[in-house]
Scaffold this active site. Sequence first.
Site, PDB file in Angstrom:
ATOM      1  CB  ALA A  65      -8.233  66.933   2.376  1.00  0.00           C
ATOM      2  N   GLY A 109      -3.105  68.809   2.264  1.00  0.00           N
ATOM      3  CA  GLY A 109      -3.830  69.915   1.632  1.00  0.00           C
ATOM      4  C   GLY A 109      -3.532  71.255   2.301  1.00  0.00           C
ATOM      5  CD  GLU A 112      -1.668  69.187  -1.833  1.00  0.00           C
ATOM      6  OE1 GLU A 112      -1.234  68.445  -2.717  1.00  0.00           O
ATOM      7  OE2 GLU A 112      -2.751  68.984  -1.268  1.00  0.00           O
ATOM      8  CD  GLU A 132      -0.814  64.630   0.928  1.00  0.00           C
ATOM      9  OE1 GLU A 132       0.398  64.553   1.245  1.00  0.00           O
ATOM     10  OE2 GLU A 132      -1.368  65.714   0.660  1.00  0.00           O
TER      11      GLU A 132
HETATM   12  N1  DAK Z   1      -8.842  65.227   8.762  1.00  0.00           N
HETATM   13  C1  DAK Z   1      -9.776  64.997   9.724  1.00  0.00           C
HETATM   14  N2  DAK Z   1      -9.516  65.065  11.044  1.00  0.00           N
HETATM   15  C2  DAK Z   1      -8.262  65.363  11.421  1.00  0.00           C
HETATM   16  C3  DAK Z   1      -7.236  65.615  10.480  1.00  0.00           C
HETATM   17  C4  DAK Z   1      -7.575  65.538   9.088  1.00  0.00           C
HETATM   18  N3  DAK Z   1      -6.669  65.794   8.122  1.00  0.00           N
HETATM   19  N4  DAK Z   1      -6.099  65.878  11.161  1.00  0.00           N
HETATM   20  C5  DAK Z   1      -6.419  65.811  12.473  1.00  0.00           C
HETATM   21  N5  DAK Z   1      -7.713  65.491  12.621  1.00  0.00           N
HETATM   22  C6  DAK Z   1      -8.449  65.299  13.859  1.00  0.00           C
HETATM   23  C7  DAK Z   1      -8.107  63.950  14.511  1.00  0.00           C
HETATM   24  O1  DAK Z   1      -8.837  62.903  13.920  1.00  0.00           O
HETATM   25  C8  DAK Z   1      -8.510  64.221  15.937  1.00  0.00           C
HETATM   26  O2  DAK Z   1      -9.920  64.139  16.044  1.00  0.00           O
HETATM   27  P1  DAK Z   1     -10.639  63.392  17.292  1.00  0.00           P
HETATM   28  O3  DAK Z   1     -10.006  62.059  17.389  1.00  0.00           O
HETATM   29  O4  DAK Z   1     -10.303  64.300  18.469  1.00  0.00           O
HETATM   30  O5  DAK Z   1     -12.080  63.395  16.919  1.00  0.00           O
HETATM   31  C9  DAK Z   1      -8.120  65.680  16.144  1.00  0.00           C
HETATM   32  O6  DAK Z   1      -8.052  66.247  14.829  1.00  0.00           O
HETATM   33  C10 DAK Z   1      -6.777  65.823  16.817  1.00  0.00           C
HETATM   34  O7  DAK Z   1      -5.834  65.016  16.092  1.00  0.00           O
HETATM   35  P2  DAK Z   1      -4.802  64.032  16.840  1.00  0.00           P
HETATM   36  O8  DAK Z   1      -5.436  63.393  18.018  1.00  0.00           O
HETATM   37  O9  DAK Z   1      -4.256  63.135  15.778  1.00  0.00           O
HETATM   38  O10 DAK Z   1      -3.705  65.068  17.356  1.00  0.00           O
HETATM   39  P3  DAK Z   1      -2.112  64.887  17.437  1.00  0.00           P
HETATM   40  O11 DAK Z   1      -1.629  66.112  18.114  1.00  0.00           O
HETATM   41  O12 DAK Z   1      -1.759  63.565  18.022  1.00  0.00           O
HETATM   42  O13 DAK Z   1      -1.605  64.888  15.922  1.00  0.00           O
HETATM   43  C11 DAK Z   1      -1.534  65.653  13.618  1.00  0.00           C
HETATM   44  C12 DAK Z   1      -1.820  66.032  15.095  1.00  0.00           C
HETATM   45  C13 DAK Z   1      -1.937  66.858  12.755  1.00  0.00           C
HETATM   46  C14 DAK Z   1      -0.032  65.408  13.435  1.00  0.00           C
HETATM   47  C15 DAK Z   1      -2.320  64.371  13.254  1.00  0.00           C
HETATM   48  O14 DAK Z   1      -3.686  64.611  13.585  1.00  0.00           O
HETATM   49  C16 DAK Z   1      -2.239  64.027  11.800  1.00  0.00           C
HETATM   50  O15 DAK Z   1      -1.261  63.394  11.370  1.00  0.00           O
HETATM   51  N6  DAK Z   1      -3.282  64.376  11.029  1.00  0.00           N
HETATM   52  C17 DAK Z   1      -3.437  63.945   9.647  1.00  0.00           C
HETATM   53  C18 DAK Z   1      -2.482  64.682   8.753  1.00  0.00           C
HETATM   54  C19 DAK Z   1      -2.604  64.190   7.303  1.00  0.00           C
HETATM   55  O16 DAK Z   1      -2.436  62.992   7.039  1.00  0.00           O
HETATM   56  N7  DAK Z   1      -2.917  65.119   6.385  1.00  0.00           N
HETATM   57  C20 DAK Z   1      -3.108  64.787   5.008  1.00  0.00           C
HETATM   58  C21 DAK Z   1      -4.556  64.517   4.786  1.00  0.00           C
HETATM   59  S1  DAK Z   1      -4.885  63.991   3.103  1.00  0.00           S
HETATM   60  C22 DAK Z   1      -7.336  66.347  -3.716  1.00  0.00           C
HETATM   61  C23 DAK Z   1      -6.727  67.470  -3.206  1.00  0.00           C
HETATM   62  C24 DAK Z   1      -6.163  67.472  -1.926  1.00  0.00           C
HETATM   63  C25 DAK Z   1      -6.206  66.345  -1.150  1.00  0.00           C
HETATM   64  C26 DAK Z   1      -6.835  65.215  -1.636  1.00  0.00           C
HETATM   65  C27 DAK Z   1      -7.403  65.216  -2.920  1.00  0.00           C
HETATM   66  N8  DAK Z   1      -7.913  66.338  -5.054  1.00  0.00           N
HETATM   67  C28 DAK Z   1      -7.794  67.539  -5.867  1.00  0.00           C
HETATM   68  C29 DAK Z   1      -8.640  65.236  -5.550  1.00  0.00           C
HETATM   69  C30 DAK Z   1      -5.612  66.403   0.157  1.00  0.00           C
HETATM   70  C31 DAK Z   1      -5.467  65.322   0.911  1.00  0.00           C
HETATM   71  C32 DAK Z   1      -4.974  65.462   2.273  1.00  0.00           C
HETATM   72  O17 DAK Z   1      -4.692  66.523   2.776  1.00  0.00           O
END
Ligand code: DAK
Length: 258
Positions: A65, A109, A112, A132
Site C-alpha cells: 500500500a 499489500g 496480499e 509491515e
Molecule cells: N509506498 C509508497 N512509495 C513506495 C513504496 C510504498 N509501499 N515502496 C516504494 N516506494 C517508493 C519509494 O519511496 C521511492 O520513492 P522516491 O524516494 O523515489 O520518491 C521509490 O518507490 C523507490 O523505492 P526505494 O528507493 O526504496 O527503492 P529500493 O530499490 O531501495 O527498495 C523496496 C525497494 C520495495 C524494497 C523498498 O522501497 C521498500 O521496502 N518499500 C516498502 C515496502 C513495504 O514496507 N511495503 C508494505 C507497505 S504497508 C489495510 C490493508 C492493507 C494494508 C494496510 C491496511 N487495511 C484493510 C486497513 C497494506 C499495507 C502495506 O502494504
Amino acid sequence: MHYENIHVEIRDLVALITLNRPKTFNALSDEMMDELSNALDMVEDNESIHAVVLTGGEKVFAAGADIKAMKNYSYMDAYKCNFITRNWERVSRCRKPVIAAVAGYALGGGCELAMMCDFILAADTAKFGQPEIKLGILPGAGGTQRLTRLIGKSKAMDLCLTGRMMDAVEAERAGLVSRIVPVSALIEDAVKTADLIAAQSLTAVMMIKECVNRALETSLSEGMLFERRTFHAVFATEDQKEGMEAFINKRQPALKHR
Ligand code: DAK
C-alpha cells in the site's frame, strides 16, 4: 475506458491487467484499486472475457500500500472512509479466474493482492514478504490469514514477525506459488496458462473455482457436500452434454459456456 494507474489489454478471451505506477514500485493507492475494481467489473460483465492475468510487469508486482498516502491517517480517518477495505477485496470476489503473474517485489499489500488471485505464477526474480512490522504496523488485507492458510503457521509467523523476504524458490517450496518461470517468459506463460483455462467451459471453470475456494472456508464434510451438489448441478449445463458427447465421438467439443 482510460486508466491512469493500470493498463488493460484484451488478448482474445483473456484480460491482461498491469499495475502501472512504476515510480513508486506500483505502490497500491486507492485510485489504483478503484481502477482495478472497475476493470474487474468490466471483465465480469463481458461475456467474451473468460480469464484474467494480473501483473505488475517484468520489474515489480507491487511494493505494498502507498505508505506516503496513509502515513498521516488517524484511526477516525481510516475507520470512517473504510480505508482500503472499501475497494481492496474486489479481486477475491471475481467469479472468473484470476492468475497473478509476479516478478520482483510482492510486498505487504502487494503480496496480499497476489494471494487474493486464484494462483500465483512467479518469475525467478519474485520476492514475497509482509514487511509491515518494520513500519510498526501489521498486515491489513489478509496477510496474517491467507498467508497462514497457504504456507502454514510457522513460515507465516517467520515472515510476518521478521518482515524478511522470501524468494521464488522458497515460495514455491512453501506452496505460495504454483510454479516458477524465467522472468522474460512470465507474461507470455501467464497468458498461455489463462488461454488454456479460457478454452474450457466457463461455467465449469467458475464452479471449480467456487469449490476450491470453499475448501479454505469450511470443514471437509461441508466442502464435500458443496462439491457434490455443484457436481450434480453441472449436469444441467449444455457444456456437460457436449463435452461428453464430443469425447465419445472423438471430436473437439463446441462449448457454449452455458
Ligand atoms: N509506498 C509508497 N512509495 C513506495 C513504496 C510504498 N509501499 N515502496 C516504494 N516506494 C517508493 C519509494 O519511496 C521511492 O520513492 P522516491 O524516494 O523515489 O520518491 C521509490 O518507490 C523507490 O523505492 P526505494 O528507493 O526504496 O527503492 P529500493 O530499490 O531501495 O527498495 C523496496 C525497494 C520495495 C524494497 C523498498 O522501497 C521498500 O521496502 N518499500 C516498502 C515496502 C513495504 O514496507 N511495503 C508494505 C507497505 S504497508 C489495510 C490493508 C492493507 C494494508 C494496510 C491496511 N487495511 C484493510 C486497513 C497494506 C499495507 C502495506 O502494504
